[in-house]
Enzyme design. Structure first.
Site, mmCIF file in Angstrom:
data_model
loop_
_atom_site.group_PDB
_atom_site.id
_atom_site.type_symbol
_atom_site.label_atom_id
_atom_site.label_comp_id
_atom_site.label_asym_id
_atom_site.label_seq_id
_atom_site.Cartn_x
_atom_site.Cartn_y
_atom_site.Cartn_z
ATOM 1 N N CYS A 113 0.900 -1.181 -0.001
ATOM 2 C CA CYS A 113 -0.106 0.065 0.116
ATOM 3 C C CYS A 113 0.694 1.180 -0.002
ATOM 4 C CB CYS A 113 -0.976 0.045 1.193
ATOM 5 S SG CYS A 113 -2.069 -1.191 1.262
ATOM 6 N N HIS A 241 -3.001 6.906 1.857
ATOM 7 C CA HIS A 241 -3.537 5.506 1.392
ATOM 8 C C HIS A 241 -4.949 5.333 1.618
ATOM 9 C CE1 HIS A 241 -4.028 1.556 0.545
ATOM 10 N NE2 HIS A 241 -4.115 1.230 1.962
ATOM 11 N N ASN A 271 -10.403 -0.094 -1.141
ATOM 12 C CA ASN A 271 -8.785 0.095 -0.760
ATOM 13 C C ASN A 271 -8.042 -0.724 -2.227
ATOM 14 O OD1 ASN A 271 -5.896 -0.633 -0.101
ATOM 15 N ND2 ASN A 271 -6.555 -1.376 1.842
#
Length: 315
Positions: A113, A241, A271
């Protein structure tokens, strides 16, 4: 050595939309449960015929078009991804082939990530050192391919997509458009976010990640601002993120970016791992929420319990 800057961005998401109501028909969950815990309403899911390099290639083509460049103008391709199934050719090589590039250096970076700010820093360093003239930096992940769709704790989180940025040298005598990177990791907590096994599957210790992100990361993100000579209050936007709205909002507040637009693309995209920062940044630019020259904090965190961030100037 001169600094570098982002001259254009682009993003791509597959057409397939997966709603919370759809997920409620697959696992024991509900729209209210998902929204209250992670803030996500929808996510995009790629089909089996859409590999991660195809997502990356679409985003890259849009960034190049926005920069007024051709694929032949790029001599370095960096792709941040953790969901490429094949080891070789790597994703960057496949993107170069898709776009018809004549012979760039091609590198994949797997920092999960936090991959995009790591890759952006590597491109900045290469341009500064003169080993690259123009770089294409891409964050792309197909999280749906590494997800257990019977596990309601993880399947409600993920989406697929890609974002890209073109990095070029600054003109002599001008301020750098990409600030110094602040990066690191917490190796003893590396197992808190995982993509492992055969077939590989995404898993995480959600509460551990939440506590770490909301308590430890604000001070680290503020240090990234300091490296660029800015106070958090100077920021026009914060692009974290896109993991979970319950992480993004308190983290942005604790950084102290009181005047900044806070990217909340997780609500509609889920995500998307390494894609989430460039995807959200590109949307802010596309909507006109930020304008050329605005200072923007990019800050990634997650797998390996890695983190990386820098302040960039909006293209």
């Amino acid at each position: 050595m001169h600094g570098s800057r982002i001259t254009a961005v682009g993003h791509y998401q597959p057409a397939g939309v997966l709603t919370n109501e759809d997920l409620a028909g697959m696992v024991d969950t509900s729209d209210e449960w998902i929204r209250s815990r992670v803030g996500i309403r929808t996510r995009r899911i790629a089909g089996p015929e859409e590999p991660v390099d195809e997502l990356a290639g679409h985003a890259a083509a849009k960034a190049l078009a926005a920069a007024g460049l051709t694929p032949a103008d790029v001599d370095l391709v960096l792709v941040a991804t953790s969901t490429a199934i094949d080891r070789s050719p790597n994703t960057a090589a496949r993107v170069a082939a898709r776009l018809g590039m004549p012979g760039p250096a091609v590198l994949d970076l797997n920092v999960v990530c936090a991959g995009f700010p790591h890759a952006l820093a590597a491109a900045d360093h290469a341009v500064r050192a003169g080993s690259a003239q123009r770089a294409l930096v891409i964050g792309a992940d197909k999280m749906s391919e590494v997800t257990d769709w019977t596990d309601r704790t993880t399947c409600v989180l993920v989406g697929d997509g890609a974002g890209a940025a073109v990095v070029e040298p600054c003109a002599p005598g001008t301020e750098p458009g990409i600030g110094p990177v602040l990066w690191g990791s917490v190796p003893e907590m590396g197992n808190a976010v995982r993509i492992e096994g055969t077939p590989p599957r995404f898993a995480q210790e959600g509460q551990s990640v939440y506590r770490w992100a909301t308590t430890k990361l604000p001070a680290i993100a503020r240090r990234a601002c300091e490296r660029s000579g800015l106070e958090p209050a100077d920021l026009a936007a914060v692009v974290l993120h896109q993991a979970n709205l319950r992480i993004i909002e308190p983290l942005a507040a604790r950084i102290g970016a009181v005047n900044a637009v806070v990217a909340r693309d997780v609500v509609e995209s889920g995500n998307t791992s390494a894609a989430s920062i460039p995807l959200a940044l590109s949307k802010l630019v596309e909507r006109g929420d930020i304008t050329t020259g605005d200072p923007v904090l990019l800050f990634g965190f997650g797998g390996n319990l890695s983190y990386a961030g820098q302040v960039v100037r909006c293209p």
